[in-house]
Design a protein around this motif. Structure first.
Motif, short mmCIF file in Angstrom:
data_model
loop_
_atom_site.label_atom_id
_atom_site.label_comp_id
_atom_site.label_asym_id
_atom_site.label_seq_id
_atom_site.Cartn_x
_atom_site.Cartn_y
_atom_site.Cartn_z
N ALA A 130 0.85 -1.20 0.00
CA ALA A 130 0.00 0.00 0.00
C ALA A 130 0.88 1.24 0.00
O ALA A 130 2.00 1.23 0.52
N GLN A 131 0.35 2.30 -0.60
CA GLN A 131 0.98 3.62 -0.52
C GLN A 131 0.11 4.49 0.37
O GLN A 131 -1.10 4.61 0.15
N VAL A 132 0.74 5.06 1.38
CA VAL A 132 0.01 5.78 2.43
C VAL A 132 0.50 7.22 2.50
O VAL A 132 1.71 7.47 2.54
N ARG A 133 -0.44 8.14 2.53
CA ARG A 133 -0.10 9.57 2.69
C ARG A 133 -0.51 10.01 4.09
O ARG A 133 -1.65 9.78 4.53
N VAL A 134 0.44 10.64 4.80
CA VAL A 134 0.23 11.05 6.20
C VAL A 134 0.40 12.56 6.32
O VAL A 134 1.35 13.13 5.77
N LEU A 135 -0.51 13.19 7.03
CA LEU A 135 -0.43 14.63 7.31
C LEU A 135 -0.42 14.84 8.81
O LEU A 135 -1.25 14.27 9.53
N THR A 136 0.53 15.63 9.29
CA THR A 136 0.54 16.01 10.71
C THR A 136 0.54 17.52 10.80
O THR A 136 1.23 18.21 10.03
N ALA A 137 -0.24 18.06 11.76
CA ALA A 137 -0.35 19.52 11.89
C ALA A 137 -0.65 19.90 13.33
O ALA A 137 -1.53 19.31 13.97
N ASN A 138 0.08 20.90 13.83
CA ASN A 138 -0.22 21.53 15.11
C ASN A 138 -1.02 22.79 14.80
O ASN A 138 -0.53 23.70 14.10
N LEU A 139 -2.23 22.90 15.33
CA LEU A 139 -3.15 23.98 14.97
C LEU A 139 -3.03 25.21 15.85
O LEU A 139 -3.77 26.17 15.64
N GLU A 140 -2.12 25.23 16.81
CA GLU A 140 -1.94 26.34 17.76
C GLU A 140 -3.28 26.76 18.37
O GLU A 140 -3.90 27.74 17.96
N PHE A 141 -3.71 26.00 19.34
CA PHE A 141 -4.96 26.26 20.07
C PHE A 141 -6.18 26.21 19.15
O PHE A 141 -7.17 26.91 19.40
N TYR A 204 -8.74 4.17 6.89
CA TYR A 204 -8.68 2.73 7.11
C TYR A 204 -9.30 2.39 8.46
O TYR A 204 -9.31 3.22 9.39
N PRO A 205 -9.78 1.16 8.62
CA PRO A 205 -10.34 0.75 9.91
C PRO A 205 -9.36 0.98 11.05
O PRO A 205 -8.17 0.69 10.93
N LEU A 206 -9.87 1.50 12.13
CA LEU A 206 -9.03 1.94 13.25
C LEU A 206 -9.56 1.37 14.55
O LEU A 206 -10.75 1.42 14.82
N THR A 207 -8.64 0.84 15.34
CA THR A 207 -8.98 0.35 16.67
C THR A 207 -8.18 1.17 17.69
O THR A 207 -6.95 1.14 17.68
N VAL A 222 -4.50 1.35 16.39
CA VAL A 222 -4.01 0.37 15.42
C VAL A 222 -4.86 0.50 14.18
O VAL A 222 -6.09 0.35 14.23
N VAL A 223 -4.23 0.82 13.07
CA VAL A 223 -4.92 1.02 11.79
C VAL A 223 -4.60 -0.15 10.88
O VAL A 223 -3.42 -0.51 10.72
N ARG A 224 -5.63 -0.76 10.31
CA ARG A 224 -5.41 -1.92 9.44
C ARG A 224 -5.37 -1.45 7.98
O ARG A 224 -6.37 -0.98 7.43
N ILE A 225 -4.17 -1.56 7.38
CA ILE A 225 -3.95 -1.11 6.01
C ILE A 225 -3.54 -2.31 5.17
O ILE A 225 -2.54 -2.97 5.47
N ALA A 226 -4.30 -2.59 4.12
CA ALA A 226 -4.03 -3.73 3.23
C ALA A 226 -3.84 -5.01 4.03
O ALA A 226 -2.97 -5.83 3.72
N PRO A 266 4.87 -2.80 12.20
CA PRO A 266 4.80 -1.50 11.52
C PRO A 266 4.30 -0.42 12.48
O PRO A 266 3.25 -0.57 13.10
N THR A 267 5.07 0.65 12.60
CA THR A 267 4.76 1.69 13.58
C THR A 267 4.99 3.06 12.97
O THR A 267 5.96 3.27 12.22
N LEU A 268 4.11 4.00 13.30
CA LEU A 268 4.20 5.37 12.81
C LEU A 268 3.92 6.32 13.96
O LEU A 268 2.90 6.17 14.65
N ILE A 269 4.82 7.25 14.21
CA ILE A 269 4.63 8.27 15.25
C ILE A 269 4.72 9.63 14.57
O ILE A 269 5.75 9.96 13.97
N ALA A 270 3.65 10.40 14.63
CA ALA A 270 3.60 11.67 13.90
C ALA A 270 3.11 12.79 14.81
O ALA A 270 2.17 12.60 15.58
N GLY A 271 3.75 13.95 14.70
CA GLY A 271 3.28 15.08 15.47
C GLY A 271 4.35 16.11 15.75
O GLY A 271 5.40 16.16 15.10
N ASP A 272 4.06 16.93 16.73
CA ASP A 272 4.97 17.99 17.19
C ASP A 272 5.78 17.42 18.35
O ASP A 272 5.27 17.29 19.47
N PHE A 273 7.03 17.09 18.09
CA PHE A 273 7.88 16.46 19.10
C PHE A 273 8.56 17.50 20.01
O PHE A 273 9.20 17.12 20.98
#
Length: 351
Positions: A130-141, A204-207, A222-226, A266-273
């Motif tokens: 699968a090809q997966v596109r990920v977007l992360t954004a901090n919205l400042e309040f 995708y289905p998410l638990t 946990v997101v089930r992809i393909a 498979p693990t993905l950590i996304a955000g404002d570190f």
């Protein structure tokens, strides 16, 4: 025949060690004259600050305030280093010139992307499923909620990680159009605490699973992809504020433990570190085998914060970290209105 005392001393042999020490003393001797002394002191001050920060970086330590804050802008230490060089040259202070050149060289060395494997990343096992596109954004309040919705419509990501999602943000994400596109989600919004909220949106289905605990919400799922389960975790540790460095280190340590506990899954950590590759606490997280997507595709030093000065000046504190099964293909930083962060869009291959 009589000889003078000066002639007797001149006739004495000079010890070899003294021959070596004398040039060093002349080299290190502070400049004479008040103006030169002032210039030398003005050179020594920025060089001392740069040296302390570089010393902590070399020692794999984040130190104490203000070192962690300065480490976030490590490439810009070249400015005080070069200023020190100019002032040392004006003072005709050879040791100061050498000090400044050394500080600039060490800074340049650390500007390289951090690669714990010291080589190309290992090729994931198996074909791309699968090809997966990920977007992360901090919205400042929550201020960039409208911009986030617009970016989601334009870029069509498969997974969205949101930080500082307030009640306005939660309402916008619950709109019919958003629910139709992202039927699977985990949204946390706390009335009266706009910085606390976070969200995961998925096509995708998410638990839901227990996220990493912190002062600010960091949900996990946990997101089930393909057919493959992928662990997805929002990152939003507290920033390294003076007097609160222990909280920052502890929460980054919890993210590290989360990554380490997943093993080969498979693990993905996304955000404002709230951390860059120049922070030891963040490098420790990468040492678990996680890969930073933006540097992996040649965007190692593209700033994401503060947006008012980025990309000309800033620090890359927004990241998408992936395990070996997820391979980055492309990364772009997006400008959203009404937030001090730039969003990060990453394209991944899931093997």
């Amino acid at each position: 025949m009589e000889t003078t005392v000066a002639e007797d001393r001149a006739a004495e042999p000079v010890h070899p060690v003294r021959r070596l020490v004398r040039p060093v003393r002349r080299f290190a001797r502070p400049p004479r004259g008040r103006a030169r002394q002032v210039a030398a002191w003005c050179a020594a001050l920025p060089l001392a600050v740069v040296s302390v920060v570089l010393g902590c970086r070399a020692a794999d330590s984040d130190g104490i305030t203000p070192v962690p804050q300065l480490l976030a802008f490590l490439p810009w230490l070249l400015v005080p280093a070069l200023l020190g060089l100019v002032l040392a040259a004006a003072a005709r202070w050879p040791l100061g010139c050498a000090w400044a050149l050394a500080a600039a060289a060490v800074t340049g060395w650390f500007i390289q992307p951090y690669d714990p494997a010291a080589g190309p990343a290992p090729r994931p096992r198996g074909p791309v499923v699968a090809q997966v596109r990920v977007l992360t954004a901090n919205l400042e309040f929550g201020g960039a909620t409208k911009g986030l919705v617009g970016a989601v419509r334009r870029e069509d990501p498969d997974l969205v990680s949101v930080q500082e999602c307030d009640t306005r943000c939660a309402a916008a994400l619950d709109a019919p159009a958003m629910r139709e596109t992202y039927p699977y989600r985990k949204v946390i919004a706390v009335p009266g605490d706009a910085a606390h909220g976070s969200a995961i949106l998925s096509k995708y289905p998410l638990t839901p699973e227990a996220g990493v605990s912190g002062k600010l919400a960091m949900p996990g799922a946990v997101v089930r992809i393909a057919g493959r389960p992928v662990h997805v975790q929002v990152a939003h540790p507290m920033p390294p504020m003076p007097g609160r460095l222990d909280v920052w280190r502890t929460e980054l340590g919890r993210l590290r433990a989360y990554a380490a506990d997943r093993g080969d899954e498979p693990t993905l950590i996304a955000g404002d570190f709230n951390a860059t590759q120049d922070h030891a606490a963040f490098r420790s997280l990468l040492d678990t085998g996680m890969r930073d997507s933006a540097p992996a595709v040649g965007r190692a030093r593209t700033p994401s914060w503060p947006s008012v000065t980025a990309p000309a000046l800033g620090a890359q504190i927004d990241h998408v970290l992936v395990s070996e099964a997820l391979r980055p293909r492309a990364a772009r930083f997006l400008d959203l209105p009404n937030t001090d962060h730039r969003a990060l869009l990453v394209d991944l291959d899931l093997h």
